[in-house]
Each structure stands twice: as C-alpha cells, then as structure tokens.
Design a protein around this motif. Structure first.
Motif, mmCIF file in Angstrom:
data_model
loop_
_atom_site.group_PDB
_atom_site.id
_atom_site.type_symbol
_atom_site.label_atom_id
_atom_site.label_comp_id
_atom_site.label_asym_id
_atom_site.label_seq_id
_atom_site.Cartn_x
_atom_site.Cartn_y
_atom_site.Cartn_z
ATOM 1 N N GLY A 189 0.920 -1.273 0.007
ATOM 2 C CA GLY A 189 0.069 0.000 0.125
ATOM 3 C C GLY A 189 0.909 1.148 0.048
ATOM 4 O O GLY A 189 0.574 2.237 -0.757
ATOM 5 N N VAL A 190 1.949 1.244 0.838
ATOM 6 C CA VAL A 190 2.706 2.419 0.646
ATOM 7 C C VAL A 190 3.534 2.546 -0.424
ATOM 8 O O VAL A 190 3.768 3.573 -0.920
ATOM 9 C CB VAL A 190 3.845 2.370 2.021
ATOM 10 C CG1 VAL A 190 4.796 3.337 2.057
ATOM 11 C CG2 VAL A 190 2.839 2.425 3.443
ATOM 12 N N LYS A 232 2.332 1.884 -3.240
ATOM 13 C CA LYS A 232 1.645 2.253 -4.261
ATOM 14 C C LYS A 232 1.311 3.776 -4.084
ATOM 15 O O LYS A 232 1.489 4.607 -5.120
ATOM 16 C CB LYS A 232 0.109 1.746 -4.034
ATOM 17 C CG LYS A 232 -0.361 0.466 -4.953
ATOM 18 C CD LYS A 232 -1.895 0.335 -4.597
ATOM 19 C CE LYS A 232 -2.060 -1.235 -4.578
ATOM 20 N NZ LYS A 232 -3.397 -1.569 -4.018
ATOM 21 N N GLN A 233 1.370 4.158 -2.879
ATOM 22 C CA GLN A 233 1.231 5.636 -2.598
ATOM 23 C C GLN A 233 2.253 6.448 -2.918
ATOM 24 O O GLN A 233 2.382 7.467 -3.524
ATOM 25 C CB GLN A 233 0.756 5.742 -0.775
ATOM 26 C CG GLN A 233 0.723 7.033 -0.515
ATOM 27 C CD GLN A 233 0.423 7.174 1.167
ATOM 28 O OE1 GLN A 233 -0.043 6.297 1.724
ATOM 29 N NE2 GLN A 233 1.067 8.127 1.573
ATOM 30 N N SER A 245 -4.412 8.851 5.145
ATOM 31 C CA SER A 245 -3.781 7.830 4.601
ATOM 32 C C SER A 245 -3.216 6.984 5.713
ATOM 33 O O SER A 245 -3.560 7.148 7.084
ATOM 34 C CB SER A 245 -2.478 8.430 3.715
ATOM 35 O OG SER A 245 -1.836 7.216 3.137
ATOM 36 N N PHE A 246 -2.448 5.932 5.526
ATOM 37 C CA PHE A 246 -1.636 5.385 6.746
ATOM 38 C C PHE A 246 -1.310 5.734 7.824
ATOM 39 O O PHE A 246 -0.176 6.858 7.558
ATOM 40 C CB PHE A 246 -0.475 4.495 6.090
ATOM 41 C CG PHE A 246 -0.985 3.462 4.798
ATOM 42 C CD1 PHE A 246 -1.400 1.962 4.971
ATOM 43 C CD2 PHE A 246 -0.651 3.795 3.463
ATOM 44 C CE1 PHE A 246 -1.707 1.449 4.002
ATOM 45 C CE2 PHE A 246 -0.873 2.929 2.455
ATOM 46 C CZ PHE A 246 -1.134 1.835 2.672
ATOM 47 N N PRO A 284 -5.823 2.338 2.308
ATOM 48 C CA PRO A 284 -4.813 3.153 3.244
ATOM 49 C C PRO A 284 -5.830 3.822 4.519
ATOM 50 O O PRO A 284 -5.077 4.311 5.619
ATOM 51 C CB PRO A 284 -4.518 4.155 2.377
ATOM 52 C CG PRO A 284 -4.944 3.841 0.994
ATOM 53 C CD PRO A 284 -5.842 2.845 1.077
ATOM 54 N N ASP A 296 -9.584 -0.845 -1.807
ATOM 55 C CA ASP A 296 -8.133 -0.752 -2.454
ATOM 56 C C ASP A 296 -7.287 -1.540 -1.545
ATOM 57 O O ASP A 296 -6.299 -0.933 -1.018
ATOM 58 C CB ASP A 296 -8.056 0.876 -2.320
ATOM 59 C CG ASP A 296 -6.379 1.060 -2.817
ATOM 60 O OD1 ASP A 296 -6.257 0.172 -3.732
ATOM 61 O OD2 ASP A 296 -6.015 2.062 -2.649
ATOM 62 N N SER A 348 -4.366 -4.747 -0.453
ATOM 63 C CA SER A 348 -2.898 -4.979 -1.089
ATOM 64 C C SER A 348 -2.777 -6.474 -0.801
ATOM 65 O O SER A 348 -3.558 -7.075 0.189
ATOM 66 C CB SER A 348 -1.929 -4.221 -0.058
ATOM 67 O OG SER A 348 -2.080 -2.841 -0.340
#
Lengths: 106, 291
Positions: free
Chosen positions: A80-81, A83-84, B155-156, B223, B257, B259
């Motif tokens: 995920g990170v 992708k970000q 976000s995260f 995220p 979304d 992962s």
C-alpha cells in the motif's frame, strides 16, 4: 534519505545509482540502503514510450526487498505504501510537466 | 527491546501539554494508552525526542452524553465501550465492535481517541468513526477545531492532526432510530489485525420492504477506512432481498483498495469483503425485523 509514514520514520544510508542509461528512452535505478529500522534493496526500470500525437507513456516497474524490524512489523503495509509513493511520483511529474508546458507557451 | 532516548513529560493540565507540543513541534509524540506507540518506540520504528504523557490530565478522562449521542475524552479507555451504560444505550454498535478490538489487556489501556489518532487502516475505531459520522475536536495551544471523520483520515497513520494538536474529544452521534447496524471482521486469530472488516448500517422505508438508506464502511482494505458509496447506491431504493445484497457485495469488492501481504492476497481480501457485506447486511436486516 529519510522515509516515513505517520509516526514511523526511518533514516537510511546507502547508494542510489542509475544504470543502463539510454536517454531519452530508459534507465535502471538501483537503491541500496540500511538504517536502524532495517535494510532496503530495490531496483526499478523506467521506460518512456512514444504514443500517438505528442504524448509519452511512462512505464515504471520494479522489485524491492526489505528486511529487519521494519519488515517484520510493517509487512502488511508495504504494498500500500509503495502504491502511495508511486502515486506521489506521478503526481509530482504531472505538475512539473504542466508547469513547463505553461512556461513554454508564454 | 528498549526505546531510543527521549525526554519524558507528564503535564497535569491540557494547557501545559499543548504548550509542550508547541515548543517541540514535529519531534514529539503524545502518549495516552500507549498500545500502539510503545511498541513503535521499543522497536525504534518511531524515534521522537520528546514524549508527552497525558495520562495525568484528569479532565480528559470522560465518556458523557452529548445531544443524542456520546462524547469521548482523550483518556477514555476502549474498555469503556463494553462497560459504559451510556454507550450501550445510545450507540450500541460501539459496544458490539469492541469485541473485535485486540484483547482485554489492550482494551484496558488503549484509548478510543488514541486508536483514532493513530489511524491504523486495519483498526476498528477509525472505521466506526467514519461509519457513524463522528466528529473530532483537534486542540492546539491557540485554538480548537472540529473535523469530520471523512476529512480526518488521510492515509496510512496519517490524519488531519497537526504536529501541535491533540485529539481531545471524539463525538459519536446516535445513529438514526430507524437504522440497524452490524460489524464483522475476519482475522487469522482473534485480536489480530483485520484481513478485512465491515461496519454496515441499514434503514428501511415505512413499508419495511424497500431500503431507504445504507452505509457500508470497510477496514483493512486500503490506506484508510473506506466508505463505498457505489455499494450503498446499489442498495437504496431496492427491496431488502438477497439479490440487492449480492449487487452491493460485488460493488464493494471493486470499491475497496486492498493490498497483498503475507496474511492475504488482494483478491482474497476482495472476496472476503464481498462475503462480509452480505453477512453484515443480513445481520442488520435481522436486527430491523426484531425492532
């Protein structure tokens, strides 16, 4: 190089090198670094491809390895990170391209 | 494992804490329950130079009625979700969801506001805040501001909180009387980070056949907690039947979304989210028929 998400921050020392440079088409980027939180190793290929009209497609692909504490704890976040961060790269490039286009048209 | 060196402060008042945050901006972490921060410090993934422990600021330790809903101070523990009568009466879904939050020991120390401020994408409380339209009060030395859940989670582990602000209060409004809610989560072991989870809300038209409103919020699959409006739209105006639930489930699995990680693949998470959607909607409908 400092990388972080929220409270989790890591400082990495290492090398970033560009190989197989074939301007204006492609290059390979190799990143190696380590820090208190673990190590990172990765490589990516960036290829520019002519598209119809005056457009250029940017292809990026890569592979990375992460180890150490960071990997054990953060595994569920990596993709995920990543992708970000790729999103940030494309956004940044987009705004620079747009800025340059504006300047050249003046 | 021991943390890297840091300066420790334990202020007795909110003003004092906020002044500390202002002085050490960006290099400072607020410690409340410590259930996320302490592991990060001990594993040296976070290395702030200053830790401001707010546990001695008694004025922040409360759960109280607020309009129809509840207001929760920065020091209210997650355990309160299971024991507090006001919460059980006014926002019962919070009580139900607490079962999924980690383990009793962690709930006894961990705070409600702390989990929301930490903003782990797999955590239940941020998703509950988003599903129930919670409002956060962000207080700095100079001012306090209110931010809705949708704008709060960015976000995260990243929220609207600035480096000099403390999340001093979260307000959960009471869900509308005609609605029913359910929460479900799949994880490898109870208390682990969710592979996927859902908070679902449902309300029917007075005829008790057609869906009037729906709310679908997912966690562990992006995220931030994710509200899938397209899946809600697939329900609204439809008869509350399995076919509508199926359509919502398909829409939801595309609207999230997720992962790949060692726990589950992206595809598996999409499939789990779809299954949870159907189960959660059936559970909410069941609650509505019992009302």
């Amino acid at each position: 190089m400092e990388v972080g998400i929220g409270p989790i921050k890591g400082t990495f020392h290492g090398k970033i090198s560009m190989k197989e440079k074939a301007p204006p088409r492609s290059y390979r980027l190799i990143v190696e670094g380590s820090g208190a939180a673990g190590f990172v190793r990765g490589e990516g290929t960036l290829t520019l491809q002519d598209e119809a009209g005056d457009q250029t497609a940017v292809h990026v692909s890569g592979d990375g390895q992460v180890g150490g504490v960071m990997a054990g704890v953060g595994q569920r976040l990596f993709e995920g990170v990543a992708k970000q961060l790729m999103g940030q790269f494309f956004q940044c490039m987009q705004s620079r391209v747009a800025a340059r286009r504006e300047n050249s048209s003046v | 494992m021991k943390p890297a060196k840091f300066d420790y402060y334990d202020p007795r008042s909110l003003e004092e804490a906020l002044t500390l945050l202002d002085t050490h901006q960006g290099d400072c972490k607020v410690l409340a329950g410590g259930q996320s921060l302490m592991p990060l410090l001990n594993m040296r993934l976070a290395r702030p130079n200053v830790v401001v422990d707010i546990n001695r600021i008694k004025e922040l330790n409360y759960v109280r009625p607020n309009d129809g809903g509840i207001a929760v101070g920065a020091l209210a523990r997650q355990r309160a979700l299971q024991t507090d009568k006001v919460i059980a009466e006014r926002v019962p879904i919070l009580q139900e969801a607490a079962y999924y939050i980690a383990h009793p020991q962690i709930r006894s120390r961990g705070t409600i506001c702390g989990s929301i401020a930490h903003a782990d994408p797999a955590a239940e409380l941020p998703a509950l805040a988003l599903a129930l339209d919670a409002e956060m009060t962000l207080t700095s030395a100079k001012a306090a501001r209110t931010v809705g859940a949708e704008a709060f989670f960015q976000s995260f582990f990243t929220t609207a909180l600035a480096a000099n602000e403390i999340l001093t209060e979260v307000r959960f409004p009471a869900p509308p009387k005609d609605s029913a809610w359910s929460v479900l989560e799949i994880s490898r072991r109870h208390g682990d980070f969710a592979i996927a989870g859902i908070i679902a809300g449902l309300a029917l038209e007075p005829d008790r056949q057609v869906i009037r409103r729906a709310r679908l919020v997912y966690f562990g699959v992006g995220p931030t907690p994710i509200r899938v409006k397209a899946a809600e739209d697939a329900l609204i105006g439809q008869a509350a039947l399995e076919s509508a639930f199926e359509a919502a489930a398909q829409s939801a699995s595309q609207g999230i979304d997720p992962s790949n990680d060692i726990h589950a693949s992206e595809e598996y998470r999409r499939a789990v989210a779809a299954t949870l959607t159907k189960r959660a909607l059936r559970a909410a409908l069941q609650k509505l028929t019992e009302k």
